[in-house]
Scaffold this motif. Structure first.
Motif, PDB file in Angstrom:
ATOM      1  N   ARG A  63      35.378   6.347  -2.276  1.00 27.09           N
ATOM      2  CA  ARG A  63      36.639   6.191  -2.839  1.00 27.09           C
ATOM      3  C   ARG A  63      37.420   5.422  -1.850  1.00 27.09           C
ATOM      4  O   ARG A  63      38.350   4.355  -2.077  1.00 27.09           O
ATOM      5  N   GLN A  64      37.544   5.346  -0.399  1.00 25.40           N
ATOM      6  CA  GLN A  64      37.967   4.550   0.283  1.00 25.40           C
ATOM      7  C   GLN A  64      37.678   3.105   0.252  1.00 25.40           C
ATOM      8  O   GLN A  64      38.354   2.409   0.290  1.00 25.40           O
ATOM      9  N   ILE A  65      36.332   3.062   0.007  1.00 28.93           N
ATOM     10  CA  ILE A  65      35.791   1.555  -0.250  1.00 28.93           C
ATOM     11  C   ILE A  65      36.318   1.051  -1.516  1.00 28.93           C
ATOM     12  O   ILE A  65      36.799  -0.265  -1.718  1.00 28.93           O
ATOM     13  N   GLU A  66      36.493   1.753  -2.650  1.00 31.11           N
ATOM     14  CA  GLU A  66      36.938   1.132  -4.059  1.00 31.11           C
ATOM     15  C   GLU A  66      38.393   0.964  -3.813  1.00 31.11           C
ATOM     16  O   GLU A  66      38.737  -0.084  -4.361  1.00 31.11           O
ATOM     17  N   ILE A  67      39.263   1.909  -2.994  1.00 34.96           N
ATOM     18  CA  ILE A  67      40.556   1.513  -2.835  1.00 34.96           C
ATOM     19  C   ILE A  67      40.729   0.416  -2.191  1.00 34.96           C
ATOM     20  O   ILE A  67      41.617  -0.463  -2.424  1.00 34.96           O
ATOM     21  N   MET A  68      39.971   0.236  -1.167  1.00 36.55           N
ATOM     22  CA  MET A  68      40.034  -0.994  -0.275  1.00 36.55           C
ATOM     23  C   MET A  68      39.973  -2.348  -0.945  1.00 36.55           C
ATOM     24  O   MET A  68      40.601  -3.204  -0.906  1.00 36.55           O
ATOM     25  N   ARG A  69      38.835  -2.117  -1.910  1.00 37.64           N
ATOM     26  CA  ARG A  69      38.584  -3.551  -2.698  1.00 37.64           C
ATOM     27  C   ARG A  69      39.608  -3.681  -3.625  1.00 37.64           C
ATOM     28  O   ARG A  69      40.199  -4.813  -3.890  1.00 37.64           O
ATOM     29  N   ASP A  70      40.025  -2.657  -4.316  1.00 33.44           N
ATOM     30  CA  ASP A  70      41.118  -2.602  -5.458  1.00 33.44           C
ATOM     31  C   ASP A  70      42.292  -3.250  -5.033  1.00 33.44           C
ATOM     32  O   ASP A  70      43.103  -4.222  -5.673  1.00 33.44           O
ATOM     33  N   LEU A  71      42.859  -2.691  -3.733  1.00 33.41           N
ATOM     34  CA  LEU A  71      44.076  -3.031  -3.428  1.00 33.41           C
ATOM     35  C   LEU A  71      44.312  -4.151  -2.077  1.00 33.41           C
ATOM     36  O   LEU A  71      45.265  -4.588  -1.701  1.00 33.41           O
ATOM     37  N   GLY A  72      43.017  -4.528  -1.814  1.00 31.28           N
ATOM     38  CA  GLY A  72      42.587  -5.556  -0.688  1.00 31.28           C
ATOM     39  C   GLY A  72      43.251  -5.298   0.598  1.00 31.28           C
ATOM     40  O   GLY A  72      44.009  -5.831   1.297  1.00 31.28           O
ATOM     41  N   THR A 111      30.813   4.453   9.426  1.00 31.19           N
ATOM     42  CA  THR A 111      30.376   5.052   8.160  1.00 31.19           C
ATOM     43  C   THR A 111      30.894   4.235   6.852  1.00 31.19           C
ATOM     44  O   THR A 111      30.306   4.210   5.716  1.00 31.19           O
ATOM     45  N   ILE A 112      32.013   3.529   6.860  1.00 31.91           N
ATOM     46  CA  ILE A 112      32.567   2.853   5.695  1.00 31.91           C
ATOM     47  C   ILE A 112      31.583   1.680   5.667  1.00 31.91           C
ATOM     48  O   ILE A 112      31.297   1.692   4.396  1.00 31.91           O
ATOM     49  N   ALA A 113      30.959   1.101   6.710  1.00 32.83           N
ATOM     50  CA  ALA A 113      30.074   0.183   6.568  1.00 32.83           C
ATOM     51  C   ALA A 113      28.675   0.605   5.827  1.00 32.83           C
ATOM     52  O   ALA A 113      28.372  -0.121   4.865  1.00 32.83           O
ATOM     53  N   ASP A 114      28.242   1.487   6.457  1.00 32.53           N
ATOM     54  CA  ASP A 114      27.153   2.276   5.700  1.00 32.53           C
ATOM     55  C   ASP A 114      27.364   2.538   4.407  1.00 32.53           C
ATOM     56  O   ASP A 114      26.352   2.139   3.535  1.00 32.53           O
ATOM     57  N   GLY A 115      28.475   2.945   4.029  1.00 33.01           N
ATOM     58  CA  GLY A 115      28.871   3.538   2.596  1.00 33.01           C
ATOM     59  C   GLY A 115      28.598   2.244   1.685  1.00 33.01           C
ATOM     60  O   GLY A 115      28.365   2.126   0.622  1.00 33.01           O
ATOM     61  N   ALA A 116      29.552   1.042   2.214  1.00 31.55           N
ATOM     62  CA  ALA A 116      29.414   0.015   1.558  1.00 31.55           C
ATOM     63  C   ALA A 116      28.026  -0.566   1.071  1.00 31.55           C
ATOM     64  O   ALA A 116      27.773  -1.074  -0.137  1.00 31.55           O
ATOM     65  N   ARG A 117      27.106  -0.654   2.208  1.00 34.32           N
ATOM     66  CA  ARG A 117      25.598  -1.031   1.862  1.00 34.32           C
ATOM     67  C   ARG A 117      24.904   0.026   0.947  1.00 34.32           C
ATOM     68  O   ARG A 117      24.244  -0.767   0.045  1.00 34.32           O
ATOM     69  N   LEU A 125      26.877  -3.304  -1.364  1.00 42.15           N
ATOM     70  CA  LEU A 125      28.023  -4.326  -1.055  1.00 42.15           C
ATOM     71  C   LEU A 125      27.822  -4.768   0.463  1.00 42.15           C
ATOM     72  O   LEU A 125      27.267  -4.011   1.298  1.00 42.15           O
ATOM     73  N   ASP A 126      28.306  -5.936   0.599  1.00 45.14           N
ATOM     74  CA  ASP A 126      28.247  -6.582   2.042  1.00 45.14           C
ATOM     75  C   ASP A 126      29.268  -6.021   2.678  1.00 45.14           C
ATOM     76  O   ASP A 126      30.295  -6.443   2.332  1.00 45.14           O
ATOM     77  N   PRO A 127      29.305  -5.154   3.793  1.00 43.03           N
ATOM     78  CA  PRO A 127      30.515  -4.674   4.582  1.00 43.03           C
ATOM     79  C   PRO A 127      31.238  -5.797   4.956  1.00 43.03           C
ATOM     80  O   PRO A 127      32.550  -5.575   4.845  1.00 43.03           O
ATOM     81  N   ARG A 128      30.911  -6.851   5.322  1.00 34.05           N
ATOM     82  CA  ARG A 128      31.529  -8.063   5.771  1.00 34.05           C
ATOM     83  C   ARG A 128      32.422  -8.681   4.893  1.00 34.05           C
ATOM     84  O   ARG A 128      33.520  -9.389   5.191  1.00 34.05           O
ATOM     85  N   ALA A 129      32.086  -8.367   3.562  1.00 27.68           N
ATOM     86  CA  ALA A 129      32.828  -8.804   2.395  1.00 27.68           C
ATOM     87  C   ALA A 129      33.933  -8.210   1.871  1.00 27.68           C
ATOM     88  O   ALA A 129      34.667  -8.371   1.195  1.00 27.68           O
ATOM     89  N   LEU A 130      34.127  -6.893   2.567  1.00 27.91           N
ATOM     90  CA  LEU A 130      35.262  -6.053   2.392  1.00 27.91           C
ATOM     91  C   LEU A 130      36.210  -6.633   2.685  1.00 27.91           C
ATOM     92  O   LEU A 130      36.397  -7.554   3.579  1.00 27.91           O
ATOM     93  N   PRO A 131      37.754  -6.486   2.242  1.00 24.83           N
ATOM     94  CA  PRO A 131      38.787  -7.104   2.470  1.00 24.83           C
ATOM     95  C   PRO A 131      39.478  -7.032   3.901  1.00 24.83           C
ATOM     96  O   PRO A 131      40.091  -7.800   4.484  1.00 24.83           O
ATOM     97  N   ILE A 132      39.036  -5.846   4.645  1.00 24.12           N
ATOM     98  CA  ILE A 132      39.768  -5.552   5.817  1.00 24.12           C
ATOM     99  C   ILE A 132      39.360  -6.354   6.968  1.00 24.12           C
ATOM    100  O   ILE A 132      38.278  -6.821   7.029  1.00 24.12           O
ATOM    101  N   ARG A 133      40.452  -6.842   7.724  1.00 21.39           N
ATOM    102  CA  ARG A 133      40.331  -7.997   8.771  1.00 21.39           C
ATOM    103  C   ARG A 133      40.740  -7.365  10.143  1.00 21.39           C
ATOM    104  O   ARG A 133      40.442  -8.016  11.185  1.00 21.39           O
ATOM    105  N   TYR A 134      41.521  -6.190  10.121  1.00 23.26           N
ATOM    106  CA  TYR A 134      41.871  -5.431  11.520  1.00 23.26           C
ATOM    107  C   TYR A 134      41.603  -4.117  11.547  1.00 23.26           C
ATOM    108  O   TYR A 134      41.763  -3.267  10.362  1.00 23.26           O
ATOM    109  N   GLY A 135      41.015  -3.550  12.399  1.00 25.22           N
ATOM    110  CA  GLY A 135      40.754  -2.146  12.647  1.00 25.22           C
ATOM    111  C   GLY A 135      41.419  -1.621  13.766  1.00 25.22           C
ATOM    112  O   GLY A 135      41.566  -2.086  14.950  1.00 25.22           O
TER     113      GLY A 135
END
Ligand code: DLL
Length: 447
Positions: A178-187, A200-206, A210-220
């Protein structure tokens, strides 16, 4: 890769939230600290614990002539807080309390931390400082994957993000898909959680293809548990983000005690609000700068529950050299260890005594156990090996399985973590002559 300044309505100081406070020259900062320390000594006299100790040592605001006089003040420990359960450290009338958080204790009973309205405003400002320093801008959207509740991570960061003027998505902890879906939906531009959860989010994306690097987040913005430079490289590489570290603890305020700037050469301590000492945990004498020691924190401006020389049990090093970013504040290194046996498992503070308490609640177990912590992939895993009484050791797999599940449930209830339980035959766990070593921590969490 360093955080790049962005165009914002605060264009003159794109990476500093409060230039005046954050870049105050050292001399002016120390004058302010001294004034606040005197005021603190007067205010905490309303707390019986401090009143008694001050009276015994004849301490009052008149005793504070320089910052060095801090060393005349008594320490405060977690045990002291526990002894005053639930709100014995309150320094304001109960009616002025605006919020109460809690942190886990060794017995499963939280120690409570109270905030006035003023404390909450301060807290969001302190979080805003490190968020802006790490790249957050008002036009960003930030996803909070810290738990909302008694834990200070969720609400602390939430209000900090709002203070910056960014949009906040309070997803809370867990449910990676759900974190990943929300992240993608809302940018979402920024992710706020523990460093291990970022992986874990990176693992979840894979796992979702999905390519975790293609997720919209830029800052952690990561904190709440120890991590290493290697782990930062891993996170930044896997998610293609700029990751900064921030530190805090509930007893003192929560997140916001310190955080990194783009130079990422240690976490700037918000010294206008916290006095931080680095002491030898045995002698309680200051260690030379750059040497590891226990951080001891005095809150200069907290209203509801000010702390005088709170012993954090966290081991880190201090650096007084001015930073390239313009801030003159002390910087602390990563936390490289603890002086007590507290473990942080996936961001949850756990004491071995809690595991023991859980085991002893289940009939048939013995006090002989071993807690093994590992991080085989990106997440902590806990195995608890426990000896059971001979009469209960059985060939019946189903009975043994049921017993494991009961123990696991008790551990979840008392300590708030999921653990794999392995039952061990009587006399198969090592016995100790001196201090028992009940924890094998195989994670490599030092620098
Ligand atoms: O973990 C506050 C926090 C929440 C900080 C979110 C940053 C982000 P507690 O639950 O009271 O409060 O746990 C405090 O966690 O004494 C450290 O041992 C550890 N800790 C917190 N931040 C870091 C960090 C929050 N950046 C305890 N690196 C502290 C290493 C950390 N350890």
């Amino acid at each position: 890769m360093l955080a790049q300044p962005h165009q914002t309505h605060r264009q003159q100081d794109p990476l500093i939230w409060d230039r005046e406070a954050e870049t105050r020259p050292r001399e002016a900062l120390e004058a302010l600290q001294l004034e606040r320390l005197r005021d603190l000594v007067a205010r905490v006299a309303r707390v019986p614990f401090y009143r008694d100790r001050f009276a015994r040592q004849a301490i009052g605001p008149h005793s504070i002539h320089s910052l060095a006089d801090l060393r005349r003040l008594p320490f405060t420990t977690k045990d002291d807080l526990r002894a005053q359960h639930p709100l014995g450290f309150l320094a304001v009338p109960r009616g002025q309390v605006a919020r109460i958080h809690g942190s886990s204790g060794t017995t499963g009973r939280p120690t409570f931390v109270a905030y006035t309205k003023g404390d909450l405003a301060l807290w969001s400002n302190l979080c805003a400082r490190f968020l802006v320093a790490g790249g957050l801008r008002p036009e960003h959207t930030a996803q909070v994957a810290f738990g909302y509740g008694l834990f200070t991570g969720g609400f602390g960061l939430h209000y900090g993000i709002e203070r910056v003027g960014a949009a906040v998505i309070p997803v809370s902890a867990g449910n990676t898909r759900r974190q990943i879906e929300i992240m993608r939906d809302l940018g979402s531009d920024a992710l706020i959680c523990t460093p291990s959860y970022a992986l874990t989010i990176a693992d979840g994306a894979r796992e979702l293809g999905l390519d975790p690097r293609a997720l919209p987040i830029r800052y952690g913005f990561f904190g709440g548990e120890p991590w290493t430079e290697d782990m930062r490289r891993e996170i930044e590489d896997q998610l293609d983000i700029v990751a900064t570290n921030n530190y805090g603890l509930s007893e003192v305020i929560g997140p916001g005690v310190s955080g990194e700037c783009p130079a990422r050469a240690g976490m700037h301590i918000q010294e206008d609000h916290f006095l931080v000492e680095c002491l030898d945990p045995e002698t309680l004498e200051p260690v030379p700068d750059g040497e590891p020691g226990e951080l001891v924190i005095t809150t200069l401006t907290r209203e509801a529950m000010p702390m005088v020389r709170y012993r954090t049990r966290d081991i880190a090093r201090l650096d007084r050299a001015p930073c390239a970013c313009g801030r003159q504040t002390l910087r602390m290194s990563r936390v490289t260890g603890r002086t007590d046996d507290m473990l942080i498992i996936r961001g949850v503070n756990v004491f071995p005594s809690q595991i023991e308490e859980a085991l002893l609640r289940v009939e048939g177990t013995t006090p002989h156990y071993l807690i093994e912590v590992a991080r085989p992939g990106t997440l902590d895993e806990v195995h608890v090996k426990v000896e059971i009484r001979p009469e209960l050791f059985s060939d019946r797999m189903d009975r043994m399985q049921a017993l494991c599940e009961r123990i696991s449930r008790e551990i979840q209830t008392v300590a708030g973590i999921r653990a794999h339980v392995d039952l061990v035959e009587p006399q198969h766990i090592e016995r100790f002559v001196g201090k028992a070593k009940r924890v094998h921590d195989r994670r490599n969490l030092t620098d």
